[in-house]
Scaffold this motif. Sequence first.
Motif, PDB file in Angstrom:
ATOM      1  N   LEU A  21       0.829  -1.198   0.000  1.00 42.05           N
ATOM      2  CA  LEU A  21       0.000   0.000   0.000  1.00 42.05           C
ATOM      3  C   LEU A  21       0.865   1.251   0.000  1.00 42.05           C
ATOM      4  CD1 LEU A  21      -2.747   1.450   0.287  1.00 42.05           C
ATOM      5  CD2 LEU A  21      -2.482   1.198   2.758  1.00 42.05           C
ATOM      6  N   SER A  22       1.884   1.284   0.840  1.00 40.53           N
ATOM      7  CA  SER A  22       2.747   2.468   0.880  1.00 40.53           C
ATOM      8  C   SER A  22       3.547   2.602  -0.419  1.00 40.53           C
ATOM      9  CB  SER A  22       3.670   2.441   2.095  1.00 40.53           C
ATOM     10  OG  SER A  22       4.606   1.413   2.002  1.00 40.53           O
ATOM     11  N   VAL A  23       3.947   1.494  -1.017  1.00 35.95           N
ATOM     12  CA  VAL A  23       4.655   1.551  -2.309  1.00 35.95           C
ATOM     13  C   VAL A  23       3.719   2.083  -3.389  1.00 35.95           C
ATOM     14  CG1 VAL A  23       5.713   0.141  -4.129  1.00 35.95           C
ATOM     15  CG2 VAL A  23       6.325  -0.245  -1.730  1.00 35.95           C
ATOM     16  N   TYR A  24       2.479   1.601  -3.415  1.00 33.39           N
ATOM     17  CA  TYR A  24       1.493   2.066  -4.390  1.00 33.39           C
ATOM     18  C   TYR A  24       1.276   3.575  -4.279  1.00 33.39           C
ATOM     19  CZ  TYR A  24      -2.923   2.718  -6.809  1.00 33.39           C
ATOM     20  OH  TYR A  24      -3.901   3.168  -7.656  1.00 33.39           O
ATOM     21  N   LEU A  25       1.304   4.088  -3.047  1.00 30.41           N
ATOM     22  CA  LEU A  25       1.090   5.512  -2.813  1.00 30.41           C
ATOM     23  C   LEU A  25       2.377   6.328  -2.909  1.00 30.41           C
ATOM     24  CD1 LEU A  25      -1.410   5.139   0.152  1.00 30.41           C
ATOM     25  CD2 LEU A  25      -1.957   5.863  -2.180  1.00 30.41           C
ATOM     26  N   ASN A  26       3.464   5.683  -3.371  1.00 32.36           N
ATOM     27  CA  ASN A  26       4.777   6.329  -3.508  1.00 32.36           C
ATOM     28  C   ASN A  26       5.302   6.894  -2.194  1.00 32.36           C
ATOM     29  OD1 ASN A  26       4.977   5.813  -6.284  1.00 32.36           O
ATOM     30  ND2 ASN A  26       3.752   7.613  -6.744  1.00 32.36           N
ATOM     31  N   GLU A  27       5.108   6.138  -1.133  1.00 30.08           N
ATOM     32  CA  GLU A  27       5.615   6.532   0.174  1.00 30.08           C
ATOM     33  C   GLU A  27       6.513   5.411   0.704  1.00 30.08           C
ATOM     34  OE1 GLU A  27       2.077   9.434   1.702  1.00 30.08           O
ATOM     35  OE2 GLU A  27       1.929   7.343   2.260  1.00 30.08           O
ATOM     36  N   ASN A  28       7.431   5.768   1.581  1.00 23.57           N
ATOM     37  CA  ASN A  28       8.399   4.803   2.089  1.00 23.57           C
ATOM     38  C   ASN A  28       8.085   4.459   3.535  1.00 23.57           C
ATOM     39  OD1 ASN A  28      10.604   3.228   2.655  1.00 23.57           O
ATOM     40  ND2 ASN A  28      12.115   4.790   2.229  1.00 23.57           N
ATOM     41  N   MET A  29       7.622   3.246   3.780  1.00 25.94           N
ATOM     42  CA  MET A  29       7.261   2.789   5.114  1.00 25.94           C
ATOM     43  C   MET A  29       8.482   2.739   6.046  1.00 25.94           C
ATOM     44  SD  MET A  29       4.327   1.863   6.420  1.00 25.94           S
ATOM     45  CE  MET A  29       3.191   0.545   6.424  1.00 25.94           C
ATOM     46  N   GLU A  30       9.679   2.627   5.461  1.00 22.81           N
ATOM     47  CA  GLU A  30      10.891   2.531   6.277  1.00 22.81           C
ATOM     48  C   GLU A  30      11.199   3.824   7.027  1.00 22.81           C
ATOM     49  OE1 GLU A  30      10.335   0.466   3.952  1.00 22.81           O
ATOM     50  OE2 GLU A  30      10.919  -1.314   5.015  1.00 22.81           O
ATOM     51  N   THR A  31      10.557   4.938   6.666  1.00 20.62           N
ATOM     52  CA  THR A  31      10.774   6.172   7.420  1.00 20.62           C
ATOM     53  C   THR A  31      10.117   6.107   8.794  1.00 20.62           C
ATOM     54  OG1 THR A  31       8.840   7.219   6.437  1.00 20.62           O
ATOM     55  CG2 THR A  31      10.961   7.608   5.354  1.00 20.62           C
ATOM     56  N   VAL A  32       9.114   5.267   8.946  1.00 21.95           N
ATOM     57  CA  VAL A  32       8.422   5.123  10.227  1.00 21.95           C
ATOM     58  C   VAL A  32       8.833   3.835  10.935  1.00 21.95           C
ATOM     59  CG1 VAL A  32       6.152   4.849  11.307  1.00 21.95           C
ATOM     60  CG2 VAL A  32       6.481   6.537   9.528  1.00 21.95           C
ATOM     61  N   ILE A  33       9.102   2.765  10.188  1.00 20.76           N
ATOM     62  CA  ILE A  33       9.498   1.493  10.786  1.00 20.76           C
ATOM     63  C   ILE A  33      11.018   1.394  10.761  1.00 20.76           C
ATOM     64  CG2 ILE A  33       9.367  -1.011  10.631  1.00 20.76           C
ATOM     65  CD1 ILE A  33       6.670  -0.683   9.243  1.00 20.76           C
ATOM     66  N   LYS A  34      11.624   1.435  11.927  1.00 21.63           N
ATOM     67  CA  LYS A  34      13.082   1.318  12.053  1.00 21.63           C
ATOM     68  C   LYS A  34      13.408  -0.085  12.550  1.00 21.63           C
ATOM     69  CE  LYS A  34      13.632   5.736  11.346  1.00 21.63           C
ATOM     70  NZ  LYS A  34      13.908   6.246  10.068  1.00 21.63           N
ATOM     71  N   GLU A  35      14.257  -0.776  11.811  1.00 22.53           N
ATOM     72  CA  GLU A  35      14.628  -2.144  12.170  1.00 22.53           C
ATOM     73  C   GLU A  35      16.068  -2.188  12.648  1.00 22.53           C
ATOM     74  OE1 GLU A  35      13.545  -5.288   9.591  1.00 22.53           O
ATOM     75  OE2 GLU A  35      11.662  -4.355   9.014  1.00 22.53           O
ATOM     76  N   TYR A  36      16.279  -2.917  13.734  1.00 24.96           N
ATOM     77  CA  TYR A  36      17.601  -3.112  14.299  1.00 24.96           C
ATOM     78  C   TYR A  36      17.832  -4.608  14.454  1.00 24.96           C
ATOM     79  CZ  TYR A  36      16.774   1.739  15.681  1.00 24.96           C
ATOM     80  OH  TYR A  36      16.473   3.080  15.680  1.00 24.96           O
ATOM     81  N   GLN A  37      18.997  -5.065  14.087  1.00 20.12           N
ATOM     82  CA  GLN A  37      19.367  -6.456  14.320  1.00 20.12           C
ATOM     83  C   GLN A  37      20.577  -6.414  15.241  1.00 20.12           C
ATOM     84  OE1 GLN A  37      19.446  -8.891  10.892  1.00 20.12           O
ATOM     85  NE2 GLN A  37      19.997 -10.720  12.011  1.00 20.12           N
ATOM     86  N   VAL A  38      20.353  -6.803  16.474  1.00 25.02           N
ATOM     87  CA  VAL A  38      21.397  -6.598  17.485  1.00 25.02           C
ATOM     88  C   VAL A  38      21.655  -7.870  18.277  1.00 25.02           C
ATOM     89  CG1 VAL A  38      20.859  -4.153  17.755  1.00 25.02           C
ATOM     90  CG2 VAL A  38      19.740  -5.796  19.222  1.00 25.02           C
ATOM     91  N   ASN A  39      22.851  -7.908  18.831  1.00 24.36           N
ATOM     92  CA  ASN A  39      23.155  -8.874  19.876  1.00 24.36           C
ATOM     93  C   ASN A  39      23.282  -8.071  21.163  1.00 24.36           C
ATOM     94  OD1 ASN A  39      25.745  -7.716  19.841  1.00 24.36           O
ATOM     95  ND2 ASN A  39      26.510  -9.246  18.416  1.00 24.36           N
ATOM     96  N   ASP A  40      23.648  -8.685  22.258  1.00 23.55           N
ATOM     97  CA  ASP A  40      23.674  -8.001  23.549  1.00 23.55           C
ATOM     98  C   ASP A  40      24.607  -6.793  23.573  1.00 23.55           C
ATOM     99  OD1 ASP A  40      21.847  -9.776  24.542  1.00 23.55           O
ATOM    100  OD2 ASP A  40      23.350 -11.125  25.384  1.00 23.55           O
ATOM    101  N   SER A  41      25.733  -6.842  22.864  1.00 23.15           N
ATOM    102  CA  SER A  41      26.691  -5.741  22.901  1.00 23.15           C
ATOM    103  C   SER A  41      26.242  -4.548  22.067  1.00 23.15           C
ATOM    104  CB  SER A  41      28.060  -6.224  22.426  1.00 23.15           C
ATOM    105  OG  SER A  41      27.986  -6.634  21.072  1.00 23.15           O
ATOM    106  N   GLU A  42      25.353  -4.734  21.113  1.00 29.74           N
ATOM    107  CA  GLU A  42      24.907  -3.652  20.239  1.00 29.74           C
ATOM    108  C   GLU A  42      23.559  -3.069  20.656  1.00 29.74           C
ATOM    109  OE1 GLU A  42      24.853  -5.794  16.624  1.00 29.74           O
ATOM    110  OE2 GLU A  42      26.936  -5.335  16.121  1.00 29.74           O
ATOM    111  N   CYS A  43      23.049  -3.445  21.792  1.00 29.46           N
ATOM    112  CA  CYS A  43      21.736  -2.999  22.236  1.00 29.46           C
ATOM    113  C   CYS A  43      21.709  -1.481  22.467  1.00 29.46           C
ATOM    114  CB  CYS A  43      21.336  -3.751  23.498  1.00 29.46           C
ATOM    115  SG  CYS A  43      19.569  -3.815  23.744  1.00 29.46           S
ATOM    116  N   ALA A  44      22.834  -0.887  22.858  1.00 25.24           N
ATOM    117  CA  ALA A  44      22.889   0.551  23.123  1.00 25.24           C
ATOM    118  C   ALA A  44      22.596   1.354  21.856  1.00 25.24           C
ATOM    119  CB  ALA A  44      24.248   0.929  23.691  1.00 25.24           C
TER     120      ALA A  44
END
Length: 145
Positions: A21-44
């Motif tokens: 839906l956001s792609v169809y509307l030419n908008e980027n969902m990634e500006t609102v959804i932030k993804e982090y892939q972390v282990n214990d040392s990168e949690c900060a």
Amino acid sequence: MALMAKNEDINVKRDCILRSLSVYLNENMETVIKEYQVNDSECAEAELGIAQTTMGIYVIRVDGADPGDEMYADVGVVLKGVEFLQNLQCVTLRCVMIFGLIYALNLSYPKDLTCTFKVFQKILMELDTTKLSPKVQALKTKMFQ
């Protein structure tokens, strides 16, 4: 869409539809959804990113998880650097919760996703349906043909 073909989970299908839906509307969902892939040392790093977020959804993935996996360490909604909701497990629920907070607190929609949230409001929730922007009206016409 490849995730939808590989996975029969309804939440994955809903996630794909919302992102489409956001792609169809030419908008980027990634500006609102932030993804982090972390282990214990990168949690900060993730905590700092969350604290600097004005409005959004954060996803902290388990170390080693692929983007298509539903393996999350934590998922939630952030408003002005404060974690409002935590441990939400599907994208659909996250989007509904952030929409509800925006609507209940009378906040402005994120600039990058204004049309997407107007579709949520005016088509999906049927609130204030008298004034539709041309983009939203075109989508509504295509959906109900």
